[in-house]
Design a protein around this motif. Structure first.
Motif, short mmCIF file in Angstrom:
data_model
loop_
_atom_site.label_atom_id
_atom_site.label_comp_id
_atom_site.label_asym_id
_atom_site.label_seq_id
_atom_site.Cartn_x
_atom_site.Cartn_y
_atom_site.Cartn_z
N THR A 78 -14.71 -1.75 -4.18
CA THR A 78 -14.62 -0.49 -4.91
C THR A 78 -13.19 0.00 -5.05
N ALA A 79 -12.26 -0.51 -4.25
CA ALA A 79 -10.87 -0.07 -4.32
C ALA A 79 -10.10 -0.95 -5.31
N PRO A 80 -9.38 -0.37 -6.25
CA PRO A 80 -8.58 -1.17 -7.18
C PRO A 80 -7.39 -1.79 -6.48
N LEU A 81 -6.83 -2.81 -7.09
CA LEU A 81 -5.63 -3.43 -6.53
C LEU A 81 -4.46 -2.48 -6.66
N CYS A 82 -3.62 -2.45 -5.65
CA CYS A 82 -2.42 -1.62 -5.69
C CYS A 82 -1.43 -2.19 -6.72
N THR A 83 -0.77 -1.32 -7.41
CA THR A 83 0.32 -1.70 -8.29
C THR A 83 1.62 -1.13 -7.71
N THR A 84 2.74 -1.52 -8.29
CA THR A 84 4.02 -1.00 -7.79
C THR A 84 4.18 0.49 -8.09
N LYS A 85 3.31 1.05 -8.96
CA LYS A 85 3.32 2.49 -9.20
C LYS A 85 2.53 3.24 -8.12
N ASP A 86 1.67 2.51 -7.41
CA ASP A 86 0.83 3.13 -6.38
C ASP A 86 1.52 3.21 -5.02
N VAL A 87 2.54 2.39 -4.81
CA VAL A 87 3.16 2.31 -3.49
C VAL A 87 4.67 2.46 -3.57
N SER A 88 5.24 2.89 -2.45
CA SER A 88 6.70 2.96 -2.30
C SER A 88 7.09 1.88 -1.30
N ILE A 89 7.94 0.94 -1.72
CA ILE A 89 8.30 -0.21 -0.89
C ILE A 89 9.73 -0.07 -0.37
N SER A 90 9.89 -0.24 0.93
CA SER A 90 11.21 -0.17 1.55
C SER A 90 11.37 -1.35 2.51
N ALA A 91 12.62 -1.62 2.91
CA ALA A 91 12.92 -2.73 3.81
C ALA A 91 13.76 -2.25 4.97
N ALA A 92 13.51 -2.85 6.15
CA ALA A 92 14.26 -2.50 7.36
C ALA A 92 14.50 -3.75 8.19
#
Length: 217
Positions: A78-92
């Motif tokens: 029931t959950a759609p796939l995440c897109t890059t508009k749905d998430v905030s991506i960071s690196a550490a």
């Protein structure tokens, strides 16, 4: 003769009145008993009906709502796939120095649940357009469905940390999501960025948390 006749009349009337009172008393007792019995039967019949109504109304409806809520937030169907508009991506940085790994964090900022499918498709260098390969042992057993505000993580290996490696500097890189749309530009951690070796790099799958063992590569 007149006195006898009057006395007989009075006696008859008295007997009739007494009989009427007796019948009335008997009839009143039966009527009260019947009413009481009817009231008891009605009460006994009403209670189960009220309980059944409460069970089939409030209880059942609440259970259905809970089941729907669980399905909506926890099922990849029931959950759609995440897109890059749905998430905030960071690196550490992860450990170090030497800095041989980074951790990607994708936080769901969409306001609804979505599924992080597979692994991040990372491209570090313009000279190497292929995606960083994934490590199979890091794949989680269940789909990673993020509720609103929840994060997912992926460990990415940059190099072995050796001085003799053929590394190249990277200050920013791109990430795409499997099955989703869009491309995210991610800033590399550190003032001078990161050093990557195309012969050694690898990425883990998206997981709700980093796990010792499965994410060690």
């Amino acid at each position: 003769m007149r006195t006898f006749r009057n006395r007989t009349t009075v006696l008859a009337a008295t007997a009739t009145a007494a009989l009427a009172l007796t019948l009335t008393a008997c009839g009143g007792g039966d009527e009260g008993s019947d009413a009481k019995s009817a009231g008891s039967a009605k009460s006994a019949g009403s209670a189960p009906e009220s309980s059944a109504s409460a069970a089939s109304g409030g209880g059942s409806g609440k259970g259905t709502d809970t089941a729907k809520a669980s399905t909506g937030t926890g099922s990849s169907k029931t959950a759609p796939l995440c897109t890059t508009k749905d998430v905030s991506i960071s690196a550490a940085h992860r450990g170090g120095p030497p800095y041989t790994h980074i951790v990607l964090t994708a936080k769901n900022t969409s306001g609804h649940s979505c599924e992080m499918s597979g692994f991040p498709q990372v491209q570090f260098l313009e000279s190497h357009k292929e995606n960083v390969p994934a490590v199979a042992k890091s794949k989680p057993a269940a789909p990673v469905v993020l509720s609103a505000g929840a994060p997912a993580y992926a460990l990415v290996k940059l190099s072995d940390g050796g001085k003799d490696e053929q590394t190249e500097p990277v200050t920013a890189f791109s990430v795409m999501l499997q099955g989703g749309t869009g491309q995210a530009a991610v800033r590399a951690p550190g003032a001078s960025g990161i050093a990557v070796d195309p012969a050694k790099w690898a990425t883990g799958y998206w997981t709700p948390e980093l796990r010792n063992g499965a994410d060690d590569f």
